[in-house]
Write a protein that holds these residues in place. Structure first.
Motif, PDB file in Angstrom:
ATOM      1  N   ALA A   8     -15.862 -19.743  13.786  1.00 29.69           N
ATOM      2  CA  ALA A   8     -16.143 -18.586  12.928  1.00 29.69           C
ATOM      3  C   ALA A   8     -17.577 -18.562  12.406  1.00 29.69           C
ATOM      4  CB  ALA A   8     -15.169 -18.560  11.756  1.00 29.69           C
ATOM      5  N   GLN A  60     -29.582 -19.088  20.094  1.00 29.49           N
ATOM      6  CA  GLN A  60     -28.385 -18.406  20.586  1.00 29.49           C
ATOM      7  C   GLN A  60     -27.454 -19.361  21.316  1.00 29.49           C
ATOM      8  OE1 GLN A  60     -27.344 -15.135  20.067  1.00 29.49           O
ATOM      9  NE2 GLN A  60     -28.963 -15.309  18.512  1.00 29.49           N
ATOM     10  N   ASP A  67     -24.980  -9.567   9.711  1.00 29.93           N
ATOM     11  CA  ASP A  67     -24.300  -8.845  10.783  1.00 29.93           C
ATOM     12  C   ASP A  67     -23.338  -9.793  11.488  1.00 29.93           C
ATOM     13  OD1 ASP A  67     -25.736  -6.538  10.239  1.00 29.93           O
ATOM     14  OD2 ASP A  67     -27.381  -7.115  11.574  1.00 29.93           O
ATOM     15  N   ILE A  68     -22.129  -9.330  11.701  1.00 36.53           N
ATOM     16  CA  ILE A  68     -21.109 -10.166  12.339  1.00 36.53           C
ATOM     17  C   ILE A  68     -21.020  -9.794  13.814  1.00 36.53           C
ATOM     18  CG2 ILE A  68     -18.684 -10.837  12.328  1.00 36.53           C
ATOM     19  CD1 ILE A  68     -18.564 -10.023   9.407  1.00 36.53           C
ATOM     20  N   GLY A  69     -21.083 -10.788  14.679  1.00 33.94           N
ATOM     21  CA  GLY A  69     -20.983 -10.514  16.101  1.00 33.94           C
ATOM     22  C   GLY A  69     -21.117 -11.777  16.916  1.00 33.94           C
ATOM     23  N   LEU A  70     -20.748 -11.671  18.177  1.00 33.75           N
ATOM     24  CA  LEU A  70     -20.843 -12.811  19.082  1.00 33.75           C
ATOM     25  C   LEU A  70     -22.298 -13.053  19.473  1.00 33.75           C
ATOM     26  CD1 LEU A  70     -17.837 -12.090  21.480  1.00 33.75           C
ATOM     27  CD2 LEU A  70     -18.029 -14.029  19.919  1.00 33.75           C
ATOM     28  N   PRO A  71     -22.700 -14.314  19.596  1.00 34.45           N
ATOM     29  CA  PRO A  71     -24.058 -14.594  20.080  1.00 34.45           C
ATOM     30  C   PRO A  71     -24.193 -14.203  21.542  1.00 34.45           C
ATOM     31  CG  PRO A  71     -22.776 -16.615  19.888  1.00 34.45           C
ATOM     32  CD  PRO A  71     -21.954 -15.534  19.268  1.00 34.45           C
ATOM     33  N   LEU A 130     -20.353 -16.615  14.156  1.00 38.80           N
ATOM     34  CA  LEU A 130     -20.206 -15.162  14.116  1.00 38.80           C
ATOM     35  C   LEU A 130     -21.006 -14.555  12.963  1.00 38.80           C
ATOM     36  CD1 LEU A 130     -16.347 -14.877  14.773  1.00 38.80           C
ATOM     37  CD2 LEU A 130     -18.206 -14.695  16.435  1.00 38.80           C
ATOM     38  N   PHE A 131     -21.295 -15.364  11.942  1.00 40.90           N
ATOM     39  CA  PHE A 131     -22.079 -14.931  10.787  1.00 40.90           C
ATOM     40  C   PHE A 131     -23.508 -15.472  10.835  1.00 40.90           C
ATOM     41  CE2 PHE A 131     -17.692 -14.622   9.629  1.00 40.90           C
ATOM     42  CZ  PHE A 131     -17.598 -13.549   8.760  1.00 40.90           C
ATOM     43  N   LEU A 179     -25.534 -21.562  18.934  1.00 44.17           N
ATOM     44  CA  LEU A 179     -24.352 -20.911  18.375  1.00 44.17           C
ATOM     45  C   LEU A 179     -23.185 -20.972  19.361  1.00 44.17           C
ATOM     46  CD1 LEU A 179     -25.989 -17.761  16.693  1.00 44.17           C
ATOM     47  CD2 LEU A 179     -25.663 -20.073  15.778  1.00 44.17           C
ATOM     48  N   MET A 212     -19.549 -22.913  18.897  1.00 41.84           N
ATOM     49  CA  MET A 212     -18.233 -22.308  19.105  1.00 41.84           C
ATOM     50  C   MET A 212     -17.428 -23.106  20.134  1.00 41.84           C
ATOM     51  SD  MET A 212     -19.267 -18.244  19.010  1.00 41.84           S
ATOM     52  CE  MET A 212     -17.585 -17.672  18.762  1.00 41.84           C
TER      53      MET A 212
END
Length: 563
Positions: free
Chosen positions: A300, A95, A241-245, A303-304, A98, A102
């Motif tokens: 980006a 996590q 699932d798309i989302g912020l870590p 996020l994936f 990621l 970013m």
């Protein structure tokens, strides 16, 4: 600040025709197929899941091509990131990797927006070769576990700890895994060699060929080796699932250094790849636009569920060789990967990890510039070059890339400062040859006028060059002339030395006169206010005017003509 955001795709679509699309389509399919085994292999070697590697290639590959500053750049996970990503995963967890990715994306975006793309080229070649070869060694070492089938729960990120763990695990070597690894390696090397002579083999990349062969054999025979299915449960046949870590504010400060490492390496590798591609297609990329695209891609991809991406030299070169000439080829490559995941994901469960390890081993060996370490090659260059190269390589292997780049840049800077200091010289001008000894000396023999010519750069590294003047070891004259015609630059430390010299002379009733100022020294001297304190009359256009000025400020010696 004027931020220019203009992807190369916009320019290439003007006049885009069917012929160009045909070339881009062929190249995009080829590179997309090649990217599949590499993305999975790099992800597994980095301590991530193969799914993470594939989605990094899809998302980042699409954005880098669509928004980048190169016509043919292909983006995605690369081998150079393996030691960095693995170390971050071990130290901070997936996590936080990621999040660091970013953060690096934001840094890259800022570098491009502030137009710092060209500054990446300031990194010396010795540093680049040193850490590239060091990364290759680290990647090779990271594959020993899967290549030999060793039973190790987890490998430490630190070099000596990793080697100790591998040594202790040698008794667990698996014969079937080693045999498959060697067979995969042999097939891959043989395929790459034969492809140079057999036309149809060139259309099927070596990594894909060995992956298909090994997977098919394993599917029918069920070899007793680890596979993607046994270790990772296969690859999901669906969109992630798309989302912020998950964000841990307490670790943000600690993640700055890893994020900076990812950003720096990503910038170097992507711009190096773009420069190589430019030479192959006779084009010129926009480095700032490329960095901004790299930044957006690295924001980006996590996020994936993806991780760090950059321009991939091997895939970019393949894109050019197979006919890709616009960013459309890179976009198609991402689409091909997406289609493979959605249609053929279940087959990936049979892919042997030993085969992926063999692929990464070949990548590691090929990415190193090993000829640079040959004794005859090293002997061609200076001691400074050899020191920087070997120190950067050693620190990359034993410690980490961040420290290696910092050390390499520090050593390069120190050697540069020493060299520039050595080139800065000061010599006394023999005025006696032109004016006579009696005109330049008092009755007691002390000098009336001293003149010196400075050459080079008057900066902090050359401050000691004026120590003799500050101590007035040549005597205590009425006027001191400094000819700065051959001084190309003066920094604030050099300016301070000149001001100190002027004050010392003024306390003795003497005058400092400057002449032949070039643009940069003259600008600094005037902007700082030193010209006002010195007096414009004491800034002469040439040495002759300076000597005439010196004669007006020194006490007259009766019976002597000064003209």
């Amino acid at each position: 600040m004027n931020i220019q955001f203009r992807p190369k795709l916009i320019d290439t679509l003007r006049g885009y025709d069917r012929g160009q699309f045909s070339g881009d389509l062929s190249a995009g399919i080829t590179v997309g197929v090649l990217a599949l085994p590499l993305a999975m292999a790099f992800a597994i070697a980095s301590g991530m899941s193969p799914t993470a590697g594939i989605w990094t290639a899809i998302v980042a590959g699409f954005l880098i091509s669509a928004l980048g500053g190169s016509r043919v750049q292909i983006g995605g996970p690369t081998g150079a990131f393996i030691p960095i990503i693995y170390a971050i995963v071990v130290d901070y967890g997936v996590q936080n990797l990621l999040i660091a990715t970013m953060m690096s994306g934001v840094m890259l975006l800022a570098m491009g927006a502030f137009r710092l793309g060209s500054m990446i080229r300031f990194i010396p070649l010795s540093v680049v070769i040193g850490f590239t070869n060091g990364i290759a060694v680290v990647i090779f070492v990271s594959q020993i576990k899967d290549f030999l089938g060793l039973r190790v729960d987890s490998l430490p990120g630190e070099f000596f700890g990793k080697m100790e763990a591998l040594y202790r695990a040698l008794p667990t070597l698996d014969g079937a895994t080693l045999a498959l690894s060697c067979a995969s390696l042999a097939v891959l090397l043989g395929w790459n060699r034969l492809a140079k002579e057999v036309a149809w083999m060139r259309r099927l990349p070596g990594p894909l060929a060995v992956l298909v062969i090994a997977t098919a054999v394993n599917a029918f025979i069920l070899l007793p080796v680890d596979t993607i299915g046994s270790r990772f449960g296969g690859i999901p046949r669906e969109l992630p699932d798309i989302g912020l870590p998950a964000l841990s504010f307490g670790l943000l400060g600690k993640l700055i250094a890893p994020a900076l490492t990812i950003a720096l390496l990503g910038a170097i590798e992507s711009l190096l790849s773009a420069r190589i591609a430019d030479s192959q297609i006779d084009d010129r990329h926009d480095p700032n636009q490329e960095l901004m695209a790299q930044g957006i891609a690295n924001v980006a991809a996590p996020l994936f569920g993806g991780f760090a991406a950059t321009g991939a030299i091997a895939r970019t070169a393949t894109n050019v060789r197979t006919g890709g000439r616009t960013p459309v080829a890179g976009i198609i490559h991402a689409g091909v990967l997406l289609t493979i995941v959605l249609a053929l994901a279940p087959l990936a469960s049979h892919i042997p990890l030993a085969t992926l390890s063999a692929i990464v081993v070949v990548v590691a060996v090929n990415m190193g510039e090993w000829h640079a370490f040959a004794p005859k090659e090293l002997a061609r260059y200076s001691t400074a070059y050899r020191t920087i190269l070997l120190a950067t390589f050693f620190v990359t292997v034993v410690f980490d890339l961040t420290l290696a780049v910092e050390l390499g840049m520090a050593l390069a800077s120190l050697f540069f400062i020493y060299r520039m200091s050595d080139l800065t010289r000061i010599e006394r001008l023999p005025l006696e040859d032109f004016y006579g000894v009696e005109a330049l000396a008092r009755p007691d023999g002390t000098p009336r006028i001293l003149a010196y010519r400075l050459t080079g750069s008057l900066f902090f590294g050359a401050a000691n060059k004026l120590e003799n003047l500050l101590l007035m070891q040549d005597g205590h004259p009425d006027a001191v002339i400094l000819d700065l015609e051959k001084v190309i630059s003066v920094d604030t430390t050099g300016l301070d030395i000149l001001q100190t010299l002027q004050r010392n002379l003024a306390r003795r009733g003497a005058t400092l006169i400057l002449c032949d100022l070039n643009e940069q020294p003259g600008s600094l001297i005037r902007r700082s206010g030193f010209a006002d304190r010195l007096g414009e009359e004491n800034i002469a256009g040439n040495l002759t005017d300076a000597l005439l000025r010196a004669q007006t400020v020194m006490p007259r010696n009766p019976g002597v003509s000064y003209v």
